[in-house]
Design an enzyme around this catalytic site. Structure first.
Site, PDB file in Angstrom:
ATOM      1  N   PRO A  90      -3.052 -11.468  10.702  1.00 26.08           N
ATOM      2  CA  PRO A  90      -3.340 -11.198  12.120  1.00 26.08           C
ATOM      3  C   PRO A  90      -3.559  -9.704  12.314  1.00 26.08           C
ATOM      4  O   PRO A  90      -2.892  -8.896  11.657  1.00 26.08           O
ATOM      5  CB  PRO A  90      -2.061 -11.663  12.842  1.00 26.08           C
ATOM      6  CG  PRO A  90      -1.010 -11.739  11.797  1.00 26.08           C
ATOM      7  CD  PRO A  90      -1.709 -12.012  10.496  1.00 26.08           C
TER       8      PRO A  90
ATOM      9  N   ASN B  78       0.853  -1.199   0.000  1.00 26.78           N
ATOM     10  CA  ASN B  78       0.000   0.000   0.000  1.00 26.78           C
ATOM     11  C   ASN B  78       0.890   1.251   0.000  1.00 26.78           C
ATOM     12  O   ASN B  78       2.114   1.147   0.013  1.00 26.78           O
ATOM     13  CB  ASN B  78      -0.960  -0.027   1.195  1.00 26.78           C
ATOM     14  CG  ASN B  78      -0.216  -0.026   2.512  1.00 26.78           C
ATOM     15  OD1 ASN B  78       0.503   0.905   2.834  1.00 26.78           O
ATOM     16  ND2 ASN B  78      -0.370  -1.117   3.265  1.00 26.78           N
TER      17      ASN B  78
ATOM     18  N   ILE C 115      -2.693  -6.995  14.446  1.00 21.85           N
ATOM     19  CA  ILE C 115      -1.677  -6.786  15.492  1.00 21.85           C
ATOM     20  C   ILE C 115      -2.233  -5.910  16.604  1.00 21.85           C
ATOM     21  O   ILE C 115      -2.122  -6.225  17.789  1.00 21.85           O
ATOM     22  CB  ILE C 115      -0.413  -6.142  14.875  1.00 21.85           C
ATOM     23  CG1 ILE C 115       0.098  -7.030  13.736  1.00 21.85           C
ATOM     24  CG2 ILE C 115       0.659  -5.933  15.924  1.00 21.85           C
ATOM     25  CD1 ILE C 115       1.084  -6.355  12.808  1.00 21.85           C
TER      26      ILE C 115
ATOM     27  N   ALA D 251       1.187   1.478  11.765  1.00 20.35           N
ATOM     28  CA  ALA D 251       1.465   0.811  10.490  1.00 20.35           C
ATOM     29  C   ALA D 251       0.190   0.637   9.675  1.00 20.35           C
ATOM     30  O   ALA D 251      -0.900   0.503  10.226  1.00 20.35           O
ATOM     31  CB  ALA D 251       2.094  -0.557  10.757  1.00 20.35           C
TER      32      ALA D 251
ATOM     33  N   LYS E 118     -14.140   1.437  15.164  1.00 21.59           N
ATOM     34  CA  LYS E 118     -12.853   0.734  15.149  1.00 21.59           C
ATOM     35  C   LYS E 118     -12.272   0.646  16.554  1.00 21.59           C
ATOM     36  O   LYS E 118     -11.726  -0.371  16.959  1.00 21.59           O
ATOM     37  CB  LYS E 118     -11.890   1.483  14.220  1.00 21.59           C
ATOM     38  CG  LYS E 118     -10.654   0.706  13.897  1.00 21.59           C
ATOM     39  CD  LYS E 118      -9.942   1.292  12.704  1.00 21.59           C
ATOM     40  CE  LYS E 118     -10.736   1.125  11.433  1.00 21.59           C
ATOM     41  NZ  LYS E 118     -10.062   1.580  10.249  1.00 21.59           N
TER      42      LYS E 118
END
Ligand code: C5P
Length: 410
Positions: A311, A216, A313, A280, A345
């Site tokens: 996963p 990305n 994180i 990230a 979120k």
């Protein structure tokens, strides 16, 4: 540039607003940075904080009255204004700013402002309608012309239940502005000394075959800036980054990884920590089994990539049953419905705070040098003005250091 003053003296005028409680924290930061603080409390300010709290934190007498005989004989108001290196007004109410713009001198605070020969820095705090009122705009223009420096206000929910620009800047932002005004380094105090911070940054690369990968547009700039700011604030910092073209910030341990699974393993290995910041842009999916050899074009049709989930994180760290870091912060890069997505979120991931930013194409954030951050916590939302990524990082670190300090306070 003038040499920084070794032990600056601040004259802090505390006006009448709910935000006055934040000035207590500001005094703590100033004292920690070995500055001398003398406080002037207005009549309205005394409705919100007590002279005793201010005196205890500043370690000095609090001045309230223009015509106090004892105060005048000990230190007259002219002397009080002259011995300061910087006058700070926090909260700076609409009334205080109006008086200063007019040059009124009908109480101790306004008289000191008029009698002062030093720079003044104001942290405005008021209802958004008062802030946007033409009268306040006029006063601000006059005060700017006179050389007054402003920090904030922020945009967000207010004590009155309304939402908009007018919330007083956070204490660490005012503290940073004070340091800037005094020509001192932005982060002189060790706000995070003794703390360990883990930051994830950059994109991840998910291999399709030995030469191709899914990636990305994340540049890693914001995460690296956060790691640098945390280090400057005295923390031990482990920065786990996907592939980026950036050097490790000085004093930061950089762990370079490629895939989400490597990033997850590195994060696990870096724990325990006091603060985990997931900046990230982790790839949500990877190719289930990457081809051991380069996939070749054949006449027999297009290859099919079967994706599986990576996963999460941030969620894994935030939802650890044992050894969860005391403060876990995630980012939400959104192109629409920013707040709504960010609130959901935060709950879904289980983190304490989500830093939301608009990455739609016209915002120019991805790969750019500026960012507009919205902080979403259980208490509500705060929008910061558009800032350079370094400045936004310093401010974020200051804010998080403060949350950690509050949590640890007895
Ligand atoms: O779910 P989404 O990718 O939008 O969430 C963004 C936040 O979650 C960021 O803080 C990002 O670093 C983190 N994240 C993660 N691992 C993933 C996906 C996102 O840590 N696999």
């Amino acid at each position: 540039m003038a040499t920084p003053i070794e032990k600056p003296s601040i004259l802090l005028i505390v006006g009448g607003g709910v935000a006055a409680y934040k000035s207590l924290e500001l005094i703590r930061l100033l004292r920690k940075a070995e500055m001398e603080v003398r406080v002037v409390l207005t009549g309205a300010g005394a409705q919100f904080v007590t002279p005793l709290s201010l005196a205890s934190l500043s370690g000095a007498k609090v001045y309230e009255d223009l015509f106090s005989l004892t105060d005048e004989t000990e230190m007259g108001h002219i002397q009080l204004s002259r011995q300061a290196d910087l006058v700070v007004i926090a909260p700076a109410t609409a009334d205080l700013l109006a008086k200063a713009a007019q040059g009124l001198a009908n109480d101790l605070a306004s008289t000191l402002l008029l009698a002062s020969d030093k720079a003044a820095l104001a942290a405005p705090a008021m209802n958004w309608r008062m802030w946007t009122h033409p009268a306040t705009r006029r006063n601000l223009a006059v005060l700017r012309e006179d050389g007054m420096i402003f920090v904030g206000p922020d945009d967000g929910p207010m004590a009155c239940g309304e939402q908009g620009p007018g919330r007083m800047a956070e204490p660490e932002a005012i503290f940073a502005a004070i340091n800037a005004a005094l020509n001192r380094a932005q982060n002189p105090v060790d706000l995070l000394t003794g703390k360990k911070i883990v930051v994830t940054a950059g994109p991840t690369h998910e291999p399709i075959d030995p030469v191709r990968y899914i990636a990305n547009r994340s540049s890693g700039k914001q995460g690296f800036a956060i790691a640098r700011a945390a280090r400057e604030a005295g923390a031990e910092v482990i920065l786990i980054s996907g592939p980026v073209a950036l050097e490790a910030p000085e004093g930061v341990s950089l762990v370079r990884v490629e895939t989400a699974r490597q990033m997850a393993a590195a994060a696990e290995a870096a724990l325990p920590c006091d603060l985990f910041i997931a900046a990230a842009a982790v790839a949500d999916w990877r190719v289930e089994s990457d081809a051991g050899q380069k996939i070749k074009k054949t006449g027999g049709g297009l290859p099919t990539l079967h994706l599986v989930e990576n996963p999460d994180i941030l969620a894994e760290v935030a939802q650890r049953a044992a050894g969860r870091p005391p403060l876990v912060v995630g980012f939400a890069a959104e192109t629409e419905h920013l707040l709504d997505h960010a609130r959901k979120k935060r709950l879904r991931k289980g983190c304490d705070l989500i830093v939301a930013n608009d990455v739609s194409e016209n915002a120019g954030v991805m790969g750019g040098d500026e960012n507009t951050l919205v902080l979403v916590s259980a208490e509500g939302e705060t929008t910061w003005p558009r800032l350079g990524k370094d400045e936004a990082a310093r401010r974020l670190i200051g804010h998080l250091a403060q949350i950690l300090a509050w949590r640890e306070a007895p």
